[in-house]
Design a protein around this motif. Structure first.
Motif, PDB file in Angstrom:
ATOM      1  N   TYR A   1      34.053  35.570  35.492  1.00  0.00           N
ATOM      2  CA  TYR A   1      34.214  36.977  35.136  1.00  0.00           C
ATOM      3  C   TYR A   1      34.854  37.798  36.268  1.00  0.00           C
ATOM      4  O   TYR A   1      35.097  38.986  36.111  1.00  0.00           O
ATOM      5  CB  TYR A   1      32.853  37.609  34.809  1.00  0.00           C
ATOM      6  CG  TYR A   1      32.094  36.871  33.745  1.00  0.00           C
ATOM      7  CD1 TYR A   1      32.528  36.849  32.416  1.00  0.00           C
ATOM      8  CD2 TYR A   1      30.922  36.178  34.055  1.00  0.00           C
ATOM      9  CE1 TYR A   1      31.829  36.164  31.442  1.00  0.00           C
ATOM     10  CE2 TYR A   1      30.208  35.494  33.083  1.00  0.00           C
ATOM     11  CZ  TYR A   1      30.670  35.488  31.778  1.00  0.00           C
ATOM     12  OH  TYR A   1      29.964  34.802  30.814  1.00  0.00           O
ATOM     13  N   ARG A   2      35.114  37.127  37.400  1.00  0.00           N
ATOM     14  CA  ARG A   2      35.605  37.837  38.577  1.00  0.00           C
ATOM     15  C   ARG A   2      37.117  38.043  38.482  1.00  0.00           C
ATOM     16  O   ARG A   2      37.864  37.087  38.268  1.00  0.00           O
ATOM     17  CB  ARG A   2      35.260  37.038  39.832  1.00  0.00           C
ATOM     18  CG  ARG A   2      35.218  37.862  41.116  1.00  0.00           C
ATOM     19  CD  ARG A   2      34.814  37.005  42.305  1.00  0.00           C
ATOM     20  NE  ARG A   2      33.699  36.109  42.029  1.00  0.00           N
ATOM     21  CZ  ARG A   2      32.426  36.492  41.947  1.00  0.00           C
ATOM     22  NH1 ARG A   2      32.113  37.759  42.121  1.00  0.00           N
ATOM     23  NH2 ARG A   2      31.474  35.619  41.692  1.00  0.00           N
ATOM     24  N   PRO A   3      37.593  39.272  38.645  1.00  0.00           N
ATOM     25  CA  PRO A   3      39.041  39.525  38.519  1.00  0.00           C
ATOM     26  C   PRO A   3      39.826  39.050  39.742  1.00  0.00           C
ATOM     27  O   PRO A   3      39.325  39.082  40.863  1.00  0.00           O
ATOM     28  CB  PRO A   3      39.107  41.055  38.380  1.00  0.00           C
ATOM     29  CG  PRO A   3      37.863  41.558  39.024  1.00  0.00           C
ATOM     30  CD  PRO A   3      36.820  40.504  38.841  1.00  0.00           C
ATOM     31  N   THR A   4      41.035  38.607  39.511  1.00  0.00           N
ATOM     32  CA  THR A   4      41.945  38.194  40.575  1.00  0.00           C
ATOM     33  C   THR A   4      43.205  39.047  40.496  1.00  0.00           C
ATOM     34  O   THR A   4      43.905  39.060  39.475  1.00  0.00           O
ATOM     35  CB  THR A   4      42.330  36.707  40.435  1.00  0.00           C
ATOM     36  OG1 THR A   4      41.143  35.908  40.512  1.00  0.00           O
ATOM     37  CG2 THR A   4      43.282  36.294  41.546  1.00  0.00           C
ATOM     38  N   ILE A   5      43.499  39.778  41.556  1.00  0.00           N
ATOM     39  CA  ILE A   5      44.682  40.632  41.592  1.00  0.00           C
ATOM     40  C   ILE A   5      45.939  39.782  41.749  1.00  0.00           C
ATOM     41  O   ILE A   5      45.993  38.874  42.586  1.00  0.00           O
ATOM     42  CB  ILE A   5      44.593  41.641  42.755  1.00  0.00           C
ATOM     43  CG1 ILE A   5      43.409  42.591  42.559  1.00  0.00           C
ATOM     44  CG2 ILE A   5      45.888  42.435  42.891  1.00  0.00           C
ATOM     45  CD1 ILE A   5      43.169  43.525  43.739  1.00  0.00           C
ATOM     46  N   ASP A   6      46.947  40.059  40.941  1.00  0.00           N
ATOM     47  CA  ASP A   6      48.270  39.462  41.125  1.00  0.00           C
ATOM     48  C   ASP A   6      49.018  40.361  42.118  1.00  0.00           C
ATOM     49  O   ASP A   6      49.557  41.404  41.740  1.00  0.00           O
ATOM     50  CB  ASP A   6      49.013  39.382  39.793  1.00  0.00           C
ATOM     51  CG  ASP A   6      50.389  38.737  39.930  1.00  0.00           C
ATOM     52  OD1 ASP A   6      50.828  38.512  41.075  1.00  0.00           O
ATOM     53  OD2 ASP A   6      51.038  38.499  38.894  1.00  0.00           O
ATOM     54  N   GLU A   7      49.030  39.958  43.388  1.00  0.00           N
ATOM     55  CA  GLU A   7      49.583  40.832  44.421  1.00  0.00           C
ATOM     56  C   GLU A   7      51.091  41.025  44.288  1.00  0.00           C
ATOM     57  O   GLU A   7      51.652  41.954  44.884  1.00  0.00           O
ATOM     58  CB  GLU A   7      49.220  40.310  45.807  1.00  0.00           C
ATOM     59  CG  GLU A   7      47.730  40.401  46.106  1.00  0.00           C
ATOM     60  CD  GLU A   7      47.422  40.350  47.593  1.00  0.00           C
ATOM     61  OE1 GLU A   7      48.207  40.899  48.391  1.00  0.00           O
ATOM     62  OE2 GLU A   7      46.382  39.758  47.952  1.00  0.00           O
ATOM     63  N   THR A   8      51.766  40.176  43.505  1.00  0.00           N
ATOM     64  CA  THR A   8      53.205  40.380  43.290  1.00  0.00           C
ATOM     65  C   THR A   8      53.465  41.607  42.437  1.00  0.00           C
ATOM     66  O   THR A   8      54.574  42.139  42.433  1.00  0.00           O
ATOM     67  CB  THR A   8      53.844  39.148  42.621  1.00  0.00           C
ATOM     68  OG1 THR A   8      53.287  38.973  41.299  1.00  0.00           O
ATOM     69  CG2 THR A   8      53.599  37.896  43.452  1.00  0.00           C
ATOM     70  N   THR A   9      52.438  42.069  41.705  1.00  0.00           N
ATOM     71  CA  THR A   9      52.595  43.267  40.868  1.00  0.00           C
ATOM     72  C   THR A   9      52.044  44.512  41.547  1.00  0.00           C
ATOM     73  O   THR A   9      52.104  45.606  40.977  1.00  0.00           O
ATOM     74  CB  THR A   9      51.852  43.087  39.531  1.00  0.00           C
ATOM     75  OG1 THR A   9      50.420  43.058  39.773  1.00  0.00           O
ATOM     76  CG2 THR A   9      52.256  41.805  38.840  1.00  0.00           C
TER      77      THR A   9
ATOM     78  N   ILE B   1      36.513  48.236  33.653  1.00  0.00           N
ATOM     79  CA  ILE B   1      37.212  47.995  34.906  1.00  0.00           C
ATOM     80  C   ILE B   1      37.229  49.248  35.784  1.00  0.00           C
ATOM     81  O   ILE B   1      37.467  50.358  35.311  1.00  0.00           O
ATOM     82  CB  ILE B   1      38.662  47.537  34.648  1.00  0.00           C
ATOM     83  CG1 ILE B   1      38.680  46.205  33.890  1.00  0.00           C
ATOM     84  CG2 ILE B   1      39.435  47.414  35.957  1.00  0.00           C
ATOM     85  CD1 ILE B   1      38.109  45.034  34.671  1.00  0.00           C
ATOM     86  N   LYS B   2      36.961  49.030  37.060  1.00  0.00           N
ATOM     87  CA  LYS B   2      37.167  50.066  38.076  1.00  0.00           C
ATOM     88  C   LYS B   2      38.119  49.523  39.138  1.00  0.00           C
ATOM     89  O   LYS B   2      38.079  48.334  39.466  1.00  0.00           O
ATOM     90  CB  LYS B   2      35.846  50.454  38.742  1.00  0.00           C
ATOM     91  CG  LYS B   2      34.877  51.230  37.874  1.00  0.00           C
ATOM     92  CD  LYS B   2      33.624  51.584  38.668  1.00  0.00           C
ATOM     93  CE  LYS B   2      32.641  52.374  37.819  1.00  0.00           C
ATOM     94  NZ  LYS B   2      31.398  52.700  38.598  1.00  0.00           N
ATOM     95  N   VAL B   3      38.950  50.403  39.664  1.00  0.00           N
ATOM     96  CA  VAL B   3      39.775  50.063  40.817  1.00  0.00           C
ATOM     97  C   VAL B   3      39.290  50.930  41.974  1.00  0.00           C
ATOM     98  O   VAL B   3      39.264  52.160  41.865  1.00  0.00           O
ATOM     99  CB  VAL B   3      41.269  50.299  40.551  1.00  0.00           C
ATOM    100  CG1 VAL B   3      42.094  49.993  41.802  1.00  0.00           C
ATOM    101  CG2 VAL B   3      41.742  49.423  39.392  1.00  0.00           C
TER     102      VAL B   3
ATOM    103  N   ARG C   1      32.908  45.146  35.548  1.00  0.00           N
ATOM    104  CA  ARG C   1      31.487  45.313  35.237  1.00  0.00           C
ATOM    105  C   ARG C   1      30.600  45.023  36.456  1.00  0.00           C
ATOM    106  O   ARG C   1      29.621  44.288  36.381  1.00  0.00           O
ATOM    107  CB  ARG C   1      31.096  44.420  34.059  1.00  0.00           C
ATOM    108  CG  ARG C   1      31.807  44.793  32.764  1.00  0.00           C
ATOM    109  CD  ARG C   1      31.417  43.877  31.625  1.00  0.00           C
ATOM    110  NE  ARG C   1      32.114  44.220  30.399  1.00  0.00           N
ATOM    111  CZ  ARG C   1      32.043  43.518  29.277  1.00  0.00           C
ATOM    112  NH1 ARG C   1      31.292  42.427  29.232  1.00  0.00           N
ATOM    113  NH2 ARG C   1      32.695  43.896  28.204  1.00  0.00           N
ATOM    114  N   GLY C   2      30.984  45.585  37.567  1.00  0.00           N
ATOM    115  CA  GLY C   2      30.212  45.451  38.794  1.00  0.00           C
ATOM    116  C   GLY C   2      30.573  44.254  39.653  1.00  0.00           C
ATOM    117  O   GLY C   2      30.008  44.085  40.737  1.00  0.00           O
TER     118      GLY C   2
END
Length: 404
Positions: A295-303, A331-333, A392-393
């Motif tokens: 459930y952990r998000p992974t940022i696509d740093e190319t974007t 989602i929170k940033v 979600r936290g």
């Protein structure tokens, strides 16, 4: 910049620093330094210091006003807490804008050494930049004469176990008190990427300084400021290493906590009840449980745009192995300003929850989110921040961004 102005920093031992909206630092207090000054950019010299009677007034027989808690409010004014009192200082006019009610219960600054943090600033909650709330929390410490008793008689008084919140953007705020699960002096208060606060390290009796504390507080505690009173604290797994005087901790980009240090002596001691501690630990908050990996998000740093401009809209993409159909509310940033940390004080620490402008499902596991950068340097002074996507936290690994 640090080396250019080293003579100013060393002249004010036990002082606190804070990055200001213009990119300069304010340096507040220190031992027998009842003043503050502005440390400019590299290559420039500090022109003068400003006598600050407030620091003299809040110094008692044991000082208890060193390393004052200093936070930048959302209006650009500087919140300064010393001993048991606090005020709001305008760093442009050098005028005191507001004084706040006295916080009862005891002393909160070194050597009583309580903890303080600026609670997460949610940029979604305000209609415009003028209505952004700023709230501080001050926890733990000890009674005013605890240091003297520890120094002269080796009598270690119980630390304080209260936590107190104050909305510093209100005209007439009042302290709101609750109790922690355990007493704590010399602890660290770290704002985590998901907005929770971690209380870690310290002792349950005594104060800072050499040989002046007992009963290490081995047990970290999570504080969730968004939950109702009575449901905010969660006790976590204890360490086996005492982390008292001269210990420290820091948030890492992967969400772990680096924990190190502890030397209750004025020299190196390998054999002692509380020996000089050379071991370091990596503490994993509950959100790093392996059961949550999918459930952990992974940022696509190319974007990801690494150079940010105030108030601008930007997009980034991230993936979640088991994201199903995410909505805006899932989602929170967040943007985290990493602090300068010493003696349990995390100077300049701040977490911003960026304004969420919507989320789009790009593919089965990939999503694009639109967020708005902080509106001005009053909210986010220029510099480097860690940007996290929180599902979600559950935060993923942070990515470095720069704003100016």
């Amino acid at each position: 910049m640090i080396f250019t102005n080293l003579k100013h920093i060393c002249a004010a031992r036990y002082a606190s620093q804070l990055l200001l909206p213009n990119g300069n630092f304010i340096l507040v207090g220190g031992r027998r330094s009842f003043s503050y000054e502005y440390i400019p950019k590299e290559g420039e010299a500090s022109k003068k210091s400003f006598f600050f009677p407030f620091l003299y007034e809040t110094s008692d027989i044991d000082e208890n006003n060193l390393y004052p808690f200093v936070h930048l409010s959302t209006d650009g004014n500087v919140f300064i807490f010393s001993n048991n009192r606090s005020l709001l200082l305008n760093p442009t006019t050098n005028k005191v804008v507001r004084t706040f009610p006295v916080l009862p219960g005891g002393s909160r600054n070194y050597p009583a050494s309580g903890m303080s943090a600026l609670l997460p600033i949610d940029l979604n909650a305000a209609a415009d930049a003028n209505g952004i709330k700023a709230e501080v929390i001050v926890c733990g410490g000890n009674v005013p004469d605890a240091f003297q008793l520890a120094e002269t008689k080796k009598t270690f008084l119980p630390a304080l176990d209260d936590c107190n919140r104050l909305i510093i953007t209100e005209k007439k705020p009042k302290w709101d008190k609750e109790l922690m699960p355990s007493k704590r002096t010399m602890g660290d208060a770290l704002v985590l990427p998901n907005g929770q606060i971690l209380f870690i390290n310290g002792a349950q009796k005594g104060t800072a300084a050499w040989w002046d504390a007992d009963e290490p507080n081995y047990t970290p505690v999570i504080y969730n400021s968004e939950k109702p009173k009575g449901q905010r604290f969660k006790v976590l797994m204890a360490t086996e290493i005492a982390r008292m005087y001269h210990s420290t901790s820091a948030v890492l980009p992967n969400g772990k906590i680096w924990v190190g240090g502890s030397n209750t002596h004025n020299n190196y001691r390998n054999l002692d009840r509380f020996p000089t501690e050379t071991r370091v630990e990596a503490f994993s908050p509950p959100y790093l449980n392996k059961d949550f990996d999918k459930y952990r998000p992974t940022i696509d740093e190319t974007t990801l745009t690494k150079e940010l401009k105030y108030g601008e809209l930007f997009e980034l993409e991230f993936s979640v192995e088991d994201g199903a159909e995410l909505t805006k509310n899932d989602i929170k940033v967040t943007m985290y300003a990493p602090p300068f940390t010493t003696h349990g004080v995390s100077m300049g620490q701040k977490l911003l929850v960026l304004k969420n402008d919507g989320i789009i499902n790009v593919s089965q596991r990939t999503f694009r989110i639109k967020v708005v950068n902080p509106p001005s340097n009053l909210i986010a002074p220029p510099g480097y921040y860690l940007l996290f996507v929180v599902h979600r936290g559950l935060p993923g690994k942070g990515a470095w961004v720069h704003i100016q």
